[in-house]
Write a protein that holds these residues in place. Structure first.
Motif, mmCIF file in Angstrom:
data_model
loop_
_atom_site.group_PDB
_atom_site.id
_atom_site.type_symbol
_atom_site.label_atom_id
_atom_site.label_comp_id
_atom_site.label_asym_id
_atom_site.label_seq_id
_atom_site.Cartn_x
_atom_site.Cartn_y
_atom_site.Cartn_z
ATOM 1 N N PHE A 255 0.815 -1.212 0.000
ATOM 2 C CA PHE A 255 0.000 0.000 0.000
ATOM 3 C C PHE A 255 0.853 1.269 0.000
ATOM 4 O O PHE A 255 0.340 2.355 0.208
ATOM 5 C CB PHE A 255 -0.945 -0.004 1.208
ATOM 6 N N ARG A 256 2.164 1.095 -0.248
ATOM 7 C CA ARG A 256 3.067 2.239 -0.421
ATOM 8 C C ARG A 256 3.562 2.236 -1.856
ATOM 9 O O ARG A 256 3.982 1.205 -2.373
ATOM 10 C CB ARG A 256 4.260 2.140 0.529
ATOM 11 N N GLU A 257 3.533 3.422 -2.504
ATOM 12 C CA GLU A 257 3.931 3.473 -3.915
ATOM 13 C C GLU A 257 5.353 2.958 -4.122
ATOM 14 O O GLU A 257 5.637 2.271 -5.092
ATOM 15 C CB GLU A 257 3.800 4.902 -4.448
ATOM 16 N N GLY A 258 6.241 3.270 -3.232
ATOM 17 C CA GLY A 258 7.613 2.797 -3.360
ATOM 18 C C GLY A 258 7.916 1.582 -2.507
ATOM 19 O O GLY A 258 9.087 1.228 -2.328
ATOM 20 N N GLY A 259 6.881 0.931 -1.986
ATOM 21 C CA GLY A 259 7.096 -0.196 -1.087
ATOM 22 C C GLY A 259 7.679 -1.408 -1.789
ATOM 23 O O GLY A 259 7.316 -1.717 -2.928
ATOM 24 N N ARG A 260 8.564 -2.090 -1.117
ATOM 25 C CA ARG A 260 9.180 -3.304 -1.655
ATOM 26 C C ARG A 260 8.934 -4.447 -0.678
ATOM 27 O O ARG A 260 9.082 -4.288 0.543
ATOM 28 C CB ARG A 260 10.675 -3.106 -1.885
ATOM 29 N N THR A 261 8.584 -5.611 -1.228
ATOM 30 C CA THR A 261 8.294 -6.768 -0.386
ATOM 31 C C THR A 261 8.573 -8.049 -1.164
ATOM 32 O O THR A 261 8.299 -8.110 -2.370
ATOM 33 C CB THR A 261 6.826 -6.756 0.091
ATOM 34 N N PRO A 262 9.115 -9.073 -0.494
ATOM 35 C CA PRO A 262 9.316 -10.361 -1.173
ATOM 36 C C PRO A 262 8.018 -11.074 -1.514
ATOM 37 O O PRO A 262 8.036 -12.066 -2.245
ATOM 38 C CB PRO A 262 10.146 -11.161 -0.165
ATOM 39 N N LEU A 263 6.893 -10.591 -1.008
ATOM 40 C CA LEU A 263 5.616 -11.206 -1.380
ATOM 41 C C LEU A 263 5.294 -11.002 -2.859
ATOM 42 O O LEU A 263 4.559 -11.796 -3.449
ATOM 43 C CB LEU A 263 4.473 -10.601 -0.547
ATOM 44 N N ARG A 264 5.836 -9.943 -3.454
ATOM 45 C CA ARG A 264 5.484 -9.571 -4.822
ATOM 46 C C ARG A 264 6.674 -9.775 -5.759
ATOM 47 O O ARG A 264 7.785 -9.366 -5.466
ATOM 48 C CB ARG A 264 5.056 -8.101 -4.867
ATOM 49 N N GLN A 265 6.411 -10.440 -6.895
ATOM 50 C CA GLN A 265 7.377 -10.525 -7.987
ATOM 51 C C GLN A 265 6.735 -9.935 -9.228
ATOM 52 O O GLN A 265 5.548 -10.165 -9.500
ATOM 53 C CB GLN A 265 7.797 -11.969 -8.251
ATOM 54 N N GLU A 266 7.527 -9.199 -9.999
ATOM 55 C CA GLU A 266 6.985 -8.499 -11.164
ATOM 56 C C GLU A 266 7.946 -8.605 -12.333
ATOM 57 O O GLU A 266 9.163 -8.471 -12.180
ATOM 58 C CB GLU A 266 6.734 -7.023 -10.830
ATOM 59 N N GLY A 267 7.385 -8.855 -13.517
ATOM 60 C CA GLY A 267 8.148 -8.855 -14.751
ATOM 61 C C GLY A 267 7.299 -8.296 -15.876
ATOM 62 O O GLY A 267 6.173 -7.832 -15.659
ATOM 63 N N ARG A 268 7.813 -8.343 -17.108
ATOM 64 C CA ARG A 268 7.099 -7.762 -18.242
ATOM 65 C C ARG A 268 7.089 -8.742 -19.399
ATOM 66 O O ARG A 268 7.989 -9.574 -19.547
ATOM 67 C CB ARG A 268 7.763 -6.454 -18.673
ATOM 68 N N LEU A 269 6.079 -8.618 -20.250
ATOM 69 C CA LEU A 269 6.003 -9.459 -21.443
ATOM 70 C C LEU A 269 5.291 -8.711 -22.565
ATOM 71 O O LEU A 269 4.562 -7.751 -22.339
ATOM 72 C CB LEU A 269 5.301 -10.793 -21.128
ATOM 73 N N LEU A 270 5.537 -9.193 -23.784
ATOM 74 C CA LEU A 270 4.883 -8.645 -24.972
ATOM 75 C C LEU A 270 3.588 -9.388 -25.276
ATOM 76 O O LEU A 270 2.593 -8.793 -25.671
ATOM 77 C CB LEU A 270 5.825 -8.746 -26.176
ATOM 78 N N ARG A 271 3.630 -10.676 -25.117
ATOM 79 C CA ARG A 271 2.453 -11.537 -25.315
ATOM 80 C C ARG A 271 2.743 -12.861 -24.621
ATOM 81 O O ARG A 271 3.912 -13.177 -24.337
ATOM 82 C CB ARG A 271 2.149 -11.783 -26.795
ATOM 83 N N ALA A 272 1.686 -13.629 -24.357
ATOM 84 C CA ALA A 272 1.904 -14.919 -23.701
ATOM 85 C C ALA A 272 0.719 -15.834 -23.929
ATOM 86 O O ALA A 272 -0.425 -15.390 -24.034
ATOM 87 C CB ALA A 272 2.143 -14.734 -22.204
ATOM 88 N N THR A 273 1.026 -17.130 -24.020
ATOM 89 C CA THR A 273 0.028 -18.188 -23.882
ATOM 90 C C THR A 273 0.333 -18.891 -22.566
ATOM 91 O O THR A 273 1.447 -19.371 -22.359
ATOM 92 C CB THR A 273 0.098 -19.186 -25.037
ATOM 93 N N LEU A 274 -0.639 -18.906 -21.696
ATOM 94 C CA LEU A 274 -0.464 -19.445 -20.355
ATOM 95 C C LEU A 274 -1.361 -20.657 -20.176
ATOM 96 O O LEU A 274 -2.550 -20.607 -20.492
ATOM 97 C CB LEU A 274 -0.819 -18.375 -19.321
ATOM 98 N N ARG A 275 -0.777 -21.739 -19.665
ATOM 99 C CA ARG A 275 -1.548 -22.947 -19.347
ATOM 100 C C ARG A 275 -1.477 -23.202 -17.850
ATOM 101 O O ARG A 275 -0.392 -23.162 -17.255
ATOM 102 C CB ARG A 275 -1.028 -24.144 -20.132
#
Length: 315
Positions: A255-275
């Motif tokens: 709930f902090r804009e600059g907050g960092r926590t090991p609970l959250r992982q983030e990455g980026r993609l252009l497109r994906a097929t997810l199963r």
């Protein structure tokens, strides 16, 4: 011809009062707007046409679900006008992410003074969404919240607590196109890259999985701090199941804009097929979506017209 101010009478606990909102605007600006009540099933077609004839944008006052349906209608119509989103719900994730004022009258005023942003249009199996979609824990909560008798943060929190005790992670398999990692140019770029750290690989399991076009989930929760609505990419985010002590030490960081926590992982993609290893419910902008065990995620860069305020940081 006036600009329609479409509002959902059921949003905001049924307390939206368009006449009180217009009374708080300068008379010349209020005279440009025509309040239009619109409830499910949402038919935005005549109001999109009127907004286009009046020079746009289409003002829509409501929660994330109301704005989701407006965005879909505009996308299907080819985006003849921009969407001007006025906060009127319990979470307001879309407008918070765009830094639109949460006061409705202030939002209308600043949006009239604003500009149009060529925002990316992400799709889940071909269906457009504006802010985010997801599966796992957060989708289970969206479905439970949709069936709950009330609205607001307390109802949402009760749904979260009940599902937190029994939801189990999903197994994931990916076919994805990932963006190239640019070499940091300036010293400041290198410092930012060092602060962010190495982007994680695509996860093999997820307790909660989100695909975000903007950084805010709603109610002040920063689900995807790195999301940018005009970079041609989707952020993927996983949340690990928090323990009891995490509720005190780690959850507040979300709930902090600059907050960092090991609970959250983030990455980026252009497109994906997810199963997924089993059929699981999904949500789109917080609206319940059908269960599926396979999903296609795509992004149309700059395909959606969004009216933003001068305070919006995205270009």
């Amino acid at each position: 011809m006036k600009l329609p101010l479409v509002f959902n009478p059921r949003s905001g606990h049924g307390r939206l009062d368009p006449h009180a909102l217009l009374a708080r605007l300068p008379a010349d600006l209020a005279a440009r707007l025509e309040p239009v009540p619109l409830a499910p099933p949402f038919d935005y077609s005549p109001w999109i046409q009127q907004a286009a004839a009046a020079g746009g944008p289409l003002f829509v006052w409501g929660g994330d679900g109301t704005l989701h349906h407006a965005g879909r209608a505009l996308a299907e119509a080819g985006c003849p006008v921009a969407l001007a989103a006025v906060p009127g719900g319990s979470g307001n994730g879309l407008v918070r992410g765009l830094r639109t004022p949460l006061d409705p009258a202030g939002a209308v005023l600043r949006l009239l003074e604003g500009r149009d942003l060529a925002m990316d249009l992400p799709r889940l199996d071909g269906d457009p969404f504006l802010n985010l979609c997801g599966t796992g824990f957060e989708a289970e909560v969206a479905h439970a919240f949709d069936q709950a008798p009330g609205r607001g943060f307390s109802t949402y929190a009760r749904a979260c607590l009940g599902l937190w005790r029994r939801h189990t992670p999903l197994g994931l398999r990916w076919e994805a196109d990932l963006p190239a990692v640019p070499e940091p140019g300036t010293r400041m770029d290198r410092l930012r890259a060092a602060w962010r750290g190495t982007e994680p690989g695509l996860p093999k399991t997820a307790w909660s999985l989100c695909f975000a076009n903007l950084p805010q989930y709603g109610s002040g929760l920063w689900i995807a701090p790195g999301a940018h609505p005009a970079d041609g990419l989707l952020s993927w985010v996983t949340l690990a199941r928090p323990g009891v002590w995490d509720a005190l030490s780690e959850v507040p960081q979300l709930f902090r804009e600059g907050g960092r926590t090991p609970l959250r992982q983030e990455g980026r993609l252009l497109r994906a097929t997810l199963r997924l290893d089993r059929p699981s419910p999904w949500h789109m902008d917080g609206e319940p979506a059908p269960a599926r065990d396979r999903a296609e995620l795509t992004v149309e860069p700059g395909a959606f017209r969004m009216r933003v305020t001068p305070e919006c940081p995205f270009a």
